[in-house]
Design a protein around this motif. Structure first.
Motif, PDB file in Angstrom:
ATOM      1  N   ALA A 143     -46.126  32.467  18.151  1.00  0.00           N
ATOM      2  CA  ALA A 143     -46.735  31.251  17.614  1.00  0.00           C
ATOM      3  C   ALA A 143     -45.700  30.303  17.025  1.00  0.00           C
ATOM      4  CB  ALA A 143     -47.790  31.614  16.568  1.00  0.00           C
ATOM      5  N   SER A 146     -51.595  31.138  14.231  1.00  0.00           N
ATOM      6  CA  SER A 146     -52.498  30.796  15.322  1.00  0.00           C
ATOM      7  C   SER A 146     -53.951  30.963  14.886  1.00  0.00           C
ATOM      8  CB  SER A 146     -52.216  31.692  16.532  1.00  0.00           C
ATOM      9  OG  SER A 146     -52.492  33.045  16.222  1.00  0.00           O
ATOM     10  N   MET A 171     -50.725  25.107  14.171  1.00  0.00           N
ATOM     11  CA  MET A 171     -51.012  25.976  15.316  1.00  0.00           C
ATOM     12  C   MET A 171     -52.338  26.703  15.174  1.00  0.00           C
ATOM     13  SD  MET A 171     -48.374  25.499  17.233  1.00  0.00           S
ATOM     14  CE  MET A 171     -48.539  26.807  18.436  1.00  0.00           C
ATOM     15  N   ALA A 219     -54.214  33.328  20.490  1.00  0.00           N
ATOM     16  CA  ALA A 219     -53.032  34.099  20.866  1.00  0.00           C
ATOM     17  C   ALA A 219     -52.854  34.128  22.380  1.00  0.00           C
ATOM     18  CB  ALA A 219     -53.150  35.523  20.315  1.00  0.00           C
ATOM     19  N   ILE A 247     -51.173  30.807  23.489  1.00  0.00           N
ATOM     20  CA  ILE A 247     -49.753  30.793  23.123  1.00  0.00           C
ATOM     21  C   ILE A 247     -48.952  31.714  24.031  1.00  0.00           C
ATOM     22  CG2 ILE A 247     -48.139  31.401  21.273  1.00  0.00           C
ATOM     23  CD1 ILE A 247     -50.276  30.494  19.286  1.00  0.00           C
TER      24      ILE A 247
END
Length: 506
Positions: free
Chosen positions: A88, A268, A308, A313, A316
């Motif tokens: 992240a 995130s 973010m 996840a 990313i």
């Protein structure tokens, strides 16, 4: 009748029930939902296929939209990016790099800097492994072209007590002033003849030119003192909380020393959802908005932002894979318990397990946290602010009485040299963590120093209140000798609370 002996599969046959077969996957490639022409390279959610080009535009737009919607980072402002080397934070650095490039359509206009907190000592890495990780991170940070700061977790032992006090808030954080700041920045650009904020070069006071030298580790005595604090913690949950507190304080102090007004954290959407349920389990329900929201202003002069927090996840991971974003992975905190080592890891496993069966689990938890208000976390004075997390105290009245049985400390109260004296300075969650942190001498020095200052100040204020109460009683006692008959009579009338028969059944 059923055929038991025959091979017809009657009621006596030993056969397994038929299983449901999963439908075969589509053999033909799917088309991108945005452009309608390119072949989909990934599916973010059910029914959302993207090609690489459209996925990159979608990823970049989400980052710019998050910053543009909140309008908390002003043009020309210094912003410190906290980099851990994970997916992240690495993706966040790449977004800032591309946003500051001259080829960007809508360029970012702040001045970035990077900070990395090395935590190898508490993660049981050897000196050789720590130096290897530091060398990898320094190579990664130096390649960005931004000024960077490498700090060790041992440096938290030398933090000043002022880190536990909110600094003076900076002026000009409202909407109209943001527009004025943009207009002023554009006018300044025209006067200087510059087309925008350029990337800083590699040769800065914090990043000397040339190849990076061999990273220097802290002294062994500092490392042992730090390990002593973590080994004294009774549970893995307390160690996780202690690590997060030290890391946050180091980053905020670095921002203050270097003149950064904002700090970007690479948390995130998945991490925010896990943190929300974890903090709720730890008793921090009143502070979820500041612990997981886009902005965190509890430190006053340094604002923490989480740009973010709209990325899962999965998004990313695909972005880093498609566009070759480098990362550095470090081991987790050491623990001997494999099953349920800490509340943090337990909640993470629970949520990720639900996410596999119900894909909207994490996004639902995240959206629920969006509805929370940061007002309960605000403190009106120092006496109402938690010593460790700087949020408002949530232990008043009946709640405080209910907490007493769970917060009994074995050592007797003995002024500032006792852990029991620190309990009134802490919120509910920090009280539970503080109880598991071991003896008082294992706490970080800056925590002890600030706690002792606040305890002495509270004692002085209490002594002043007692003195005023004593003076008031003495003044009432002198009313009996007053020359005025009415005042003298009032001085001789006993108070109801001083009457032994008051409140007894007649």
């Amino acid at each position: 009748m059923c055929d038991v002996a025959g091979g017809g599969g009657g009621c006596g046959a030993d056969t397994d029930p038929p299983r449901r077969r999963r439908a075969p996957a589509e053999s033909h490639p799917r088309t991108c939902m945005k452009c309608g022409q390119g072949t989909a390279a990934l599916v973010i959610r059910v029914g959302d296929p993207f090609c690489r080009v459209c996925f990159r535009e979608y990823f970049v737009h989400k980052f710019r939209a998050m910053l543009g919607k909140n309008r908390v980072i002003f043009p020309g402002e210094k912003v410190l990016l906290a980099v851990s080397g994970g997916p992240a934070s690495s993706a966040m650095v790449r977004q800032v790099q591309e946003g500051l490039s001259r080829e960007a359509a809508k360029r970012l206009r702040f001045v970035p800097g990077l900070v990395y907190v090395e935590e190898g000592a508490v993660r049981r890495q050897s000196p050789e492994q720590r130096q290897q990780t530091l060398a990898q991170m320094e190579t990664l940070l130096q390649a960005t072209g931004f000024p960077y700061h490498l700090i060790h977790l041992e440096e938290a032992l030398e933090l000043p007590p002022s880190i536990l006090q909110p600094g003076p808030e900076r002026a000009g954080t409202s909407g109209p002033s943001y527009k004025d700041a943009v207009d002023s920045f554009i006018q300044q650009q025209r006067q200087d003849g510059d087309s925008g904020t350029s990337l800083p070069g590699h040769s800065t006071p914090d990043t000397p030119a040339g190849p990076p030298a061999t990273p220097r580790l802290p002294d062994a005595a500092q490392t042992q003192e730090l390990l002593r604090s973590f080994e004294a913690a009774g549970t893995a949950t307390a160690r996780e909380e202690l690590l997060e507190m030290l890391r946050t304080h180091l980053i905020v102090q670095t921002a203050r020393d270097r003149g950064y007004a904002k700090v970007m954290m690479g948390e995130s959407l998945t991490r925010v959802a896990i943190k929300l349920l974890t903090n709720l389990s730890l008793g921090r329900g009143a502070f979820l908005a500041v612990d997981t929201g886009f902005t965190d202003q509890r430190h006053g002069d340094v604002m923490v932002v989480r740009p973010m927090r709209d990325y899962t996840a999965k998004e990313i991971a695909f972005y880093n894979f498609f566009f070759s974003v480098p990362t550095v992975i470090v081991p987790p905190l050491f623990t001997k318990r494999r099953e349920k080592p800490s509340i943090h890891q337990l909640v993470e496993r629970f949520l990720l397990g639900l996410q596999e069966e119900f894909p909207s689990t994490i996004s639902t938890v995240y959206r629920t946290g969006e509805k929370l208000s940061p007002e309960p976390a605000k403190a009106s004075s120092e006496s109402q602010r938690c010593l460790l997390c700087l949020c408002g105290l949530d232990t008043y009245g009946e709640e405080e009485l209910a907490l007493e049985p769970t917060l009994i400390l074995e050592e007797p109260a003995a002024g500032v040299e006792s852990k029991a004296a620190y309990i009134p300075l802490l919120c509910y969650s920090c009280r539970l963590t503080f109880k598991e942190l071991g003896p008082l001498d294992t706490l970080p020095p800056y925590v002890r120093a600030e706690g002792q200052r606040r305890i002495r100040r509270a004692e002085m204020e209490q002594n002043q209140v007692n003195q005023e109460s004593s003076d008031s009683r003495r003044a009432w006692g002198q009313l009996g000798t007053h020359p005025h008959p009415t005042v003298a009579l009032l001085g001789q009338v006993p108070l109801l609370r001083d009457t032994p028969e008051f409140g007894e059944d007649s």
